[in-house]
Motif scaffolding. Structure first.
Motif, mmCIF file in Angstrom:
data_model
loop_
_atom_site.group_PDB
_atom_site.id
_atom_site.type_symbol
_atom_site.label_atom_id
_atom_site.label_comp_id
_atom_site.label_asym_id
_atom_site.label_seq_id
_atom_site.Cartn_x
_atom_site.Cartn_y
_atom_site.Cartn_z
ATOM 1 N N ASP A 100 59.442 26.067 -46.883
ATOM 2 C CA ASP A 100 58.094 25.810 -46.378
ATOM 3 C C ASP A 100 57.102 26.927 -46.680
ATOM 4 O O ASP A 100 56.001 26.951 -46.148
ATOM 5 N N ILE A 101 57.482 27.891 -47.554
ATOM 6 C CA ILE A 101 56.552 28.942 -47.941
ATOM 7 C C ILE A 101 56.463 29.033 -49.458
ATOM 8 O O ILE A 101 57.337 28.541 -50.184
ATOM 9 N N VAL A 102 55.399 29.664 -49.920
ATOM 10 C CA VAL A 102 55.183 29.905 -51.353
ATOM 11 C C VAL A 102 54.850 31.377 -51.534
ATOM 12 O O VAL A 102 54.057 31.951 -50.769
ATOM 13 N N GLU A 103 55.457 31.994 -52.535
ATOM 14 C CA GLU A 103 55.188 33.401 -52.855
ATOM 15 C C GLU A 103 54.323 33.467 -54.102
ATOM 16 O O GLU A 103 54.676 32.897 -55.138
ATOM 17 N N ILE A 104 53.211 34.168 -54.010
ATOM 18 C CA ILE A 104 52.224 34.191 -55.083
ATOM 19 C C ILE A 104 52.043 35.632 -55.563
ATOM 20 O O ILE A 104 51.840 36.544 -54.748
ATOM 21 N N ALA A 105 52.110 35.847 -56.874
ATOM 22 C CA ALA A 105 51.876 37.178 -57.432
ATOM 23 C C ALA A 105 50.437 37.607 -57.142
ATOM 24 O O ALA A 105 49.510 36.781 -57.135
ATOM 25 N N VAL A 106 50.254 38.906 -56.901
ATOM 26 C CA VAL A 106 48.933 39.459 -56.598
ATOM 27 C C VAL A 106 48.517 40.371 -57.739
ATOM 28 O O VAL A 106 49.309 41.198 -58.218
ATOM 29 N N ASP A 107 47.267 40.220 -58.194
ATOM 30 C CA ASP A 107 46.748 41.015 -59.312
ATOM 31 C C ASP A 107 46.367 42.407 -58.821
ATOM 32 O O ASP A 107 45.188 42.755 -58.699
ATOM 33 N N ASP A 108 47.379 43.208 -58.489
ATOM 34 C CA ASP A 108 47.171 44.571 -58.004
ATOM 35 C C ASP A 108 48.425 45.367 -58.332
ATOM 36 O O ASP A 108 49.456 45.216 -57.681
ATOM 37 N N THR A 109 48.352 46.207 -59.352
ATOM 38 C CA THR A 109 49.529 46.949 -59.806
ATOM 39 C C THR A 109 50.000 47.976 -58.784
ATOM 40 O O THR A 109 51.132 48.461 -58.869
ATOM 41 N N GLN A 110 49.145 48.323 -57.819
ATOM 42 C CA GLN A 110 49.531 49.297 -56.797
ATOM 43 C C GLN A 110 50.236 48.644 -55.604
ATOM 44 O O GLN A 110 50.717 49.343 -54.712
ATOM 45 N N LEU A 111 50.283 47.323 -55.599
ATOM 46 C CA LEU A 111 50.886 46.621 -54.472
ATOM 47 C C LEU A 111 52.401 46.526 -54.686
ATOM 48 O O LEU A 111 52.965 45.460 -54.941
ATOM 49 N N VAL A 112 53.043 47.662 -54.588
ATOM 50 C CA VAL A 112 54.495 47.751 -54.774
ATOM 51 C C VAL A 112 55.047 48.712 -53.732
ATOM 52 O O VAL A 112 54.329 49.548 -53.170
ATOM 53 N N ARG A 113 56.327 48.588 -53.487
ATOM 54 C CA ARG A 113 57.011 49.519 -52.585
ATOM 55 C C ARG A 113 58.065 50.276 -53.382
ATOM 56 O O ARG A 113 59.048 49.697 -53.831
ATOM 57 N N PRO A 114 57.891 51.603 -53.574
ATOM 58 C CA PRO A 114 58.931 52.389 -54.247
ATOM 59 C C PRO A 114 60.149 52.525 -53.337
ATOM 60 O O PRO A 114 60.013 52.754 -52.137
ATOM 61 N N ILE A 115 61.318 52.381 -53.914
ATOM 62 C CA ILE A 115 62.572 52.552 -53.182
ATOM 63 C C ILE A 115 63.306 53.749 -53.777
ATOM 64 O O ILE A 115 63.422 53.874 -54.995
ATOM 65 N N ALA A 116 63.791 54.628 -52.910
ATOM 66 C CA ALA A 116 64.494 55.827 -53.354
ATOM 67 C C ALA A 116 65.758 56.010 -52.528
ATOM 68 O O ALA A 116 65.887 55.460 -51.427
ATOM 69 N N VAL A 117 66.681 56.791 -53.068
ATOM 70 C CA VAL A 117 67.858 57.189 -52.303
ATOM 71 C C VAL A 117 67.597 58.598 -51.788
ATOM 72 O O VAL A 117 67.102 59.460 -52.523
ATOM 73 N N GLY A 118 67.881 58.818 -50.503
ATOM 74 C CA GLY A 118 67.626 60.113 -49.890
ATOM 75 C C GLY A 118 68.882 60.712 -49.279
ATOM 76 O O GLY A 118 69.756 59.990 -48.801
ATOM 77 N N TRP A 119 68.945 62.036 -49.303
ATOM 78 C CA TRP A 119 70.048 62.762 -48.683
ATOM 79 C C TRP A 119 69.543 64.144 -48.274
ATOM 80 O O TRP A 119 68.434 64.552 -48.649
ATOM 81 N N MET A 120 70.328 64.861 -47.499
ATOM 82 C CA MET A 120 69.943 66.185 -47.014
ATOM 83 C C MET A 120 70.463 67.259 -47.957
ATOM 84 O O MET A 120 71.632 67.251 -48.342
ATOM 85 N N ASP A 154 51.941 29.234 -46.548
ATOM 86 C CA ASP A 154 52.689 27.993 -46.342
ATOM 87 C C ASP A 154 52.403 27.024 -47.496
ATOM 88 O O ASP A 154 51.433 27.182 -48.245
ATOM 89 N N ARG A 155 53.223 26.021 -47.640
ATOM 90 C CA ARG A 155 53.146 25.135 -48.801
ATOM 91 C C ARG A 155 51.856 24.310 -48.849
ATOM 92 O O ARG A 155 51.469 23.842 -49.915
ATOM 93 N N ASP A 156 51.204 24.123 -47.702
ATOM 94 C CA ASP A 156 49.971 23.338 -47.672
ATOM 95 C C ASP A 156 48.721 24.215 -47.708
ATOM 96 O O ASP A 156 47.606 23.706 -47.574
ATOM 97 N N HIS A 157 48.901 25.482 -47.912
ATOM 98 C CA HIS A 157 47.753 26.400 -47.934
ATOM 99 C C HIS A 157 46.921 26.166 -49.199
ATOM 100 O O HIS A 157 47.484 25.828 -50.253
ATOM 101 N N PRO A 158 45.598 26.323 -49.139
ATOM 102 C CA PRO A 158 44.757 26.117 -50.329
ATOM 103 C C PRO A 158 45.134 26.990 -51.524
ATOM 104 O O PRO A 158 44.873 26.610 -52.672
ATOM 105 N N LEU A 159 45.775 28.154 -51.277
ATOM 106 C CA LEU A 159 46.170 29.028 -52.385
ATOM 107 C C LEU A 159 47.575 28.729 -52.911
ATOM 108 O O LEU A 159 48.019 29.351 -53.877
ATOM 109 N N ALA A 160 48.278 27.805 -52.293
ATOM 110 C CA ALA A 160 49.695 27.609 -52.589
ATOM 111 C C ALA A 160 49.963 27.188 -54.026
ATOM 112 O O ALA A 160 51.045 27.455 -54.551
ATOM 113 N N HIS A 161 48.984 26.582 -54.697
ATOM 114 C CA HIS A 161 49.206 26.096 -56.058
ATOM 115 C C HIS A 161 48.961 27.181 -57.100
ATOM 116 O O HIS A 161 49.230 26.976 -58.289
#
Length: 295
Positions: free
Chosen positions: A251-271, A172-179
């Protein structure tokens, strides 16, 4: 009764002889004769009066001709409808995707596809990852956009990677990490978390990150909806690890995280073990050609 028998019957009725019908159909005269004999045997009455080489429709044949032409037109319409449904240019694509991809990624891909196939139609289904794969394997959808790593054991599912979504710490915007512009994942230790339930692919990534950093998270709230989680965060009820919002709430803040593995791979799938309609294959190819598409 076979469809070819109706075609042969209509040809004989039109041209009047077995020989001329055989020439029109590009088959042997004996094949036409057998088809007519089988048809008459199945119906139980003769349809033609034979006068030398000529085959004239009798009253039963004329009645059957009227009814069978109506049936043939219905079948031709059905075939045309199915071909149109599956066709590349105007066919329908049954597309499943993760809920979080519905704001920007899916509309952008559909817009790109419509640039080449403007008449293509879509049946859209938003689900969590495991449910999407179930829909794919059951035939409820043709292709899906999902996080594939959890589902490698699903037989017959083929995945092609498209892009990765970076995940952010959300406070949230008032969180100690928000800046802060960047934080370490371990700085979230001790915070109450809001998280998706364990059926969601993002939850597995979050749990893996906690284990990687030696954090035992306190889950204050679980939900099946990312929008709800952002609302809980804005109400100062916890922090989260989520994809970047297309339009972040004020009312929220998005902060980058120093972790290169913190990602979600997205793929297209079919049968690979089931027929893929041309319309769906064309959209799959559009998605693959759009690899690197931003969130």
């Amino acid at each position: 009764m076979e469809l070819y028998q109706l075609r042969y019957f209509h040809a004989v009725a039109e041209v009047g002889t077995l020989r001329d019908a055989a020439e029109k159909l590009a088959v042997s005269q004996s094949a036409v004769s057998r088809a007519i004999a089988m048809l008459e045997s199945e119906i139980g009455v003769e349809l033609f009066t034979r006068r030398g080489r000529a085959n004239e429709l009798n009253r039963f044949g004329r009645a059957f001709l009227r009814a069978s032409r109506t049936a043939q037109r219905s079948l031709e319409t059905a075939v045309s409808d199915v071909r149109q449904l599956a066709g590349v240019d105007a066919g329908r694509v049954a597309l499943g995707f993760l809920v979080s991809l519905g704001v920007a990624t899916v509309p952008r891909l559909i817009r790109r596809h419509h640039a080449c196939h403007p008449a293509a139609r879509f049946e859209l289904r938003q689900r969590c990852g495991p449910a999407l794969v179930n829909d794919l394997t059951s035939g409820a959808i043709d292709v899906c956009l999902s996080y594939p790593m959890t589902f490698d054991e699903s037989p017959g599912v083929k995945w092609h990677p498209l892009f990765t979504q970076r995940l952010y710490a959300v406070v949230d915007r008032d969180h100690p990490l928000a800046h802060r512009e960047v934080i370490g994942f371990e700085e979230l230790a001790g915070q109450p978390f809001v998280a998706l339930d364990r059926a969601n692919t993002l939850r597995r990534i979050f749990d893996d990150a906690c284990e990687r950093h030696g954090i035992t998270p306190t889950i204050a709230f679980e939900s099946t909806d990312i929008t709800t989680l952002r609302g809980l965060i804005g109400a100062r009820l916890g922090v989260g690890v989520l994809p970047k919002a297309a339009t972040p709430p004020p009312d929220i803040v998005e902060i980058a995280v120093d972790d290169t593995q913190l990602v979600r791979p997205i793929a297209v799938g079919w049968m690979t073990n089931r027929y893929l309609p041309p319309s769906a294959a064309a959209f799959r190819d559009t998605a693959i050609a759009s690899c690197g598409l931003p969130d």
